[in-house]
Structure formats: structure tokens, C-alpha cells
Design an enzyme around this catalytic site. Structure first.
Site, PDB file in Angstrom:
ATOM      1  N   PHE A   1      -2.915   0.592  12.655  1.00 42.42           N
ATOM      2  CA  PHE A   1      -3.030  -0.743  12.058  1.00 42.42           C
ATOM      3  C   PHE A   1      -1.679  -1.303  11.625  1.00 42.42           C
ATOM      4  CE2 PHE A   1      -3.249  -3.178   8.103  1.00 42.42           C
ATOM      5  CZ  PHE A   1      -4.115  -4.208   8.426  1.00 42.42           C
ATOM      6  N   ASP A   2      -0.909  -0.535  10.817  1.00 37.05           N
ATOM      7  CA  ASP A   2       0.318  -1.096  10.278  1.00 37.05           C
ATOM      8  C   ASP A   2       1.418  -1.187  11.331  1.00 37.05           C
ATOM      9  OD1 ASP A   2      -0.116   1.613  10.032  1.00 37.05           O
ATOM     10  OD2 ASP A   2       1.122   1.874   8.261  1.00 37.05           O
ATOM     11  N   THR A   3       1.419  -0.286  12.328  1.00 36.10           N
ATOM     12  CA  THR A   3       2.371  -0.424  13.430  1.00 36.10           C
ATOM     13  C   THR A   3       2.104  -1.712  14.199  1.00 36.10           C
ATOM     14  OG1 THR A   3       2.604   1.971  13.688  1.00 36.10           O
ATOM     15  CG2 THR A   3       3.229   0.612  15.557  1.00 36.10           C
TER      16      THR A   3
ATOM     17  N   TYR B   1       0.848  -1.191   0.000  1.00 31.28           N
ATOM     18  CA  TYR B   1       0.000   0.000   0.000  1.00 31.28           C
ATOM     19  C   TYR B   1       0.878   1.233   0.000  1.00 31.28           C
ATOM     20  CZ  TYR B   1       0.297   2.183   4.662  1.00 31.28           C
ATOM     21  OH  TYR B   1       0.710   2.876   5.772  1.00 31.28           O
TER      22      TYR B   1
END
Length: 405
Positions: free
Chosen positions: A202-204, A110
Site C-alpha cells: 500500500f505505502d509503496t 503511521y
């Protein structure tokens, strides 16, 4: 919840093979009607000209209230490599969870709609994933090879946030927030069920969970130019990130996350170096001692010294074993967590005998001694018990040779 609407596009087939490795790039958007077309066309043109693998660009519209969805569907109808997905609820993490979870690509990625990150880093980002060398890959603006243009406020916030991750969560990756990430789809789908956040954290959380599971994270230095039109609420995002870090820490200490480690990690079963173990054990021991002192002083007002000592030791022993299990000896997941607590109870018993003996000796030698003298004797006895605990955990409870047997 309403099912997301999806417009699909065919991936062109060339040569005798049905396809080589497919890469899906997700662009999450919210109210970006004036930006999304320029972004998608630029990204598509770059990939069509330079990227050597089949690709798909998916515009993930999460609950836009302007014409973003109409623009995205028009692009999907025009360009075969473009898809559009619409969700009824906001949240970047929610959009990535939906598209990545449904993807049939070999690698999912992404990037932010502003394309602040230089696209020249995209092939280096996904190449280690396509080869199978790494499990996840991230762009890093804090790598010494990166070239970054942004204001001092964002620079300070970014560096402070990543420093907190390294200091409190033992994170080894350098830049958790860069909107330029990718992962092998099979790995990402394995992690998604354990990730709770649906927004900016979210991505952390995904990275922390992957790292704790022994997965390999590849970092790529990037060229990055700050978008002056960014509408991210920095203060709210920072608060949500801190809450997310606290939640992940609680889950890690409780062993709640249950992601299977890669085969190479399961085969190796190598213990962390003694230097790291001693440093980590010292930090955990310091926090445990502070917690013990506070608990003992509080309960000593309500009960005799032996009872207060027993309860304070029991509570802190559970925390100590869980924290050392995760941070000192690198054991994750629920497997054997209860057994490790029971075996760690031997160290608790040793500490209880030593500290109870210290109280008895103090009572015999100085019957009129106050609470401060009691506490000093207990801390000394617990220091000796700490040495016993470290040897017990390292040599027996978390010995990797014992785990293999």
C-alpha cells in the site's frame, strides 16, 4: 462489509485558539494484545512531553482474533488523545486507508506497533508537512545518516527491494518499506482513490503514485532496531510486492492513474534534462527493439515481410510512445494521452516508410536473401527512425511550451 467501529476521544483545547495543526498517528495492529498497550503508552508519553502540536493516536485493529480490540478500547477510554478503530478485514493498507480517509487532522502519519523507529525522528518527519514545504515524508533506514541494527537477511531483502524500485520504477526515494511515514491529509486523500493495494504494498504504491504526480517527498534518517518478534511473512510479502510493482508499471504505461499535480509543478512545467532524456529514451528504445524483433520473427513465419513489419512496428510504437511519455518526458495522467499517441503515430509512419523501403531495396538487390538479412536491414532502418522519433517527441509532442499554450 461491516462498518468499522470507532471510539472517539476529544482533543484538548488550550489558549484562545480552537487548535493549531492537528497530527493523527495511526498504529495498525493485528493480534498484538501483548504489545499494543506498551506501544501506545510509550508513544503517548513521548508526544505529550516533547511534541509541540495537538496530536491523536489511533489504534487501527484490522480483524484481530485475540484481545487486541479490548485493550485498545480500554486505552481510548483512559487517555483522551487515543482513539480505537476496528475493521472486519485484515490488511495494513486497508486500515490506513480507512483511518486516513476519515481523518480531520492536518497531517496523518503511521508507525509500526513495535516502535522499531526512534521517536526522535517524528517531529523532523512531520515538520515539512506542517509548514507546507513537502507533501509526503518517510523515514529512511538507508540514508547515510541513519543508524540501523538488523540481521543480514532483512538488510539484503530491503536493499534489493529498494534497488528494484529505483531500477525498474525510476523511484527516487530510498526506503519504501520503513514503517514510519506521514503526509498532508489533503494530499493523502487525493491519492487514496488511485491506490489499489490494501496490504503491505500500500505505502509503496502511494509513494510511487505521489512521485509520478510531481509531489515532494521528504526523507528523514532514522535510528532503527529490528524487532526479533516480527511475524511478517517475508517471502509472501516479497512476492506480493513484485506483483504490485508490475501492476503499477502497467498502469503508468497506460496512463490510468489520474492525480492532479501540485500547483507548483503545473506552473513550472520544466522539461527533464537532456542527459536523463537520452538515457531513458535509450532504455525504452532498446526494449522496444527487442519486442519488435521478437514480434517480427514470430509473424514472419505466417505472413509476408511487409505485413509482419507493419504489425510489429504498430504494436511497439504504442508501447514506445507511452513509455517515453511517462519515463523520458515525465508526463503523467490521462490528459492528452490519446493525442500523444496520435502525434507519435507520425514517428511510426516515418519508421514504416524507412523499414518498408529497406525491405524493397533488399528484395531488389538480393532476391534470395533470408530472414536474417531482412532483420538486419530492418534494424538499421529503425535505428535511423529512432533518431527522428526522439527529435519529434522532444521538440514537438512533449514540448512543455506547447503544453502551456
Amino acid at each position: 462489509m461491516t462498518e468499522p467501529a470507532t471510539i472517539l476521544a476529544d482533543i484538548p483545547v488550550t489558549g484562545d485558539k480552537v487548535r493549531t495543526s492537528l497530527v493523527e498517528v495511526v498504529v495498525p495492529v493485528y493480534n498484538e494484545e501483548h504489545t499494543v498497550e506498551r506501544c501506545v503508552r510509550r508513544l503517548h508519553a513521548y508526544l505529550a512531553e516533547t511534541f509541540p502540536y495537538p496530536y491523536r493516536i489511533t489504534v487501527a485493529d484490522n480483524a484481530s482474533t485475540d484481545r487486541t480490540w479490548q485493550v485498545a478500547t480500554a486505552l481510548a477510554a483512559e487517555i483522551p488523545q487515543v482513539n480505537a478503530v476496528h475493521l472486519e478485514l485484515k490488511g495494513r493498507g486497508r486500515a490506513l486507508r480507512q483511518v486516513w480517509g476519515d481523518s480531520d487532522a492536518d497531517v496523518v502519519a503511521y508507525m509500526d506497533v513495535d516502535l522499531s523507529t526512534g521517536l526522535e525522528a517524528f517531529l523532523p518527519l512531520v515538520a515539512p508537512l506542517l509548514s507546507g514545504h513537502s507533501d509526503l515524508a518517510i523515514g529512511s533506514r538507508l540514508h547515510r545518516g541513519s543508524a540501523v541494527v538488523r540481521g543480514p537477511k532483512r538488510e539484503f531483502i530491503s536493499r534489493t527491494y529498494n534497488l528494484l524500485l529505483r531500477a525498474t520504477m525510476a523511484a527516487k526515494f530510498s526506503d519504501a518499506q520503513c514503517g514510519f511515514k506521514a503526509g498532508r491529509t489533503s494530499v493523502v486523500k487525493q491519492l487514496l482513490d488511485e491506490v489499489e493495494d490494501n496490504a503491505w504494498f500500500f505505502d509503496t504504491e502511494l509513494l510511487l503514485l505521489a512521485e509520478r504526480s510531481g509531489m515532494r517527498i521528504h526523507e528523514v534518517p532514522v535510528d532503527w532496531v529490528d524487532d526479533p518478534d516480527s511475524r511478517v511473512d517475508i517471502v509472501r510479502t516479497a512476492v506480493d510486492d513484485l506483483k504490485g510493482m508490475a501492476r503499477v508499471a502497467r498502469r503508468s504505461l497506460s496512463g490510468a492513474a489520474d492525480v492532479q499535480a501540485p500547483e507548483r509543478v503545473r506552473q513550472a512545467q520544466l522539461p527533464p534534462g537532456l542527459g536523463w532524456q537520452l538515457a531513458s529514451f535509450a532504455v525504452v528504445g532498446t526494449l522496444s527493439t527487442l519486442a519488435y524483433v521478437l514480434l517480427y520473427l514470430g509473424m514472419r513465419q505466417l505472413m509476408p515481410a511487409l505485413a509482419a513489419n507493419f504489425l510489429a512496428l504498430a504494436v511497439t510504437a504504442v508501447f514506445n510512445t507511452a513509455a517515453n511519455r511517462r519515463f523520458t518526458f515525465g508526463v503523467t495522467g490521462r490528459r492528452d494521452a490519446l493525442k500523444h499517441q496520435i502525434e507519435g503515430g507520425i514517428a511510426f509512419a516515418v519508421g514504416l516508410v524507412l523499414s518498408s523501403g529497406a525491405i524493397a531495396l533488399l528484395g531488389a538487390a538480393a532476391p534470395a536473401a533470408g530472414h536474417s538479412a531482412e532483420l538486419a536491414a530492418l534494424v538499421g532502418a529503425n535505428a535511423l527512425a529512432t533518431l527522428v522519433r526522439f527529435l519529434l517527441l522532444r521538440v514537438w509532442v512533449f514540448n512543455p511550451r506547447r503544453a502551456r499554450r
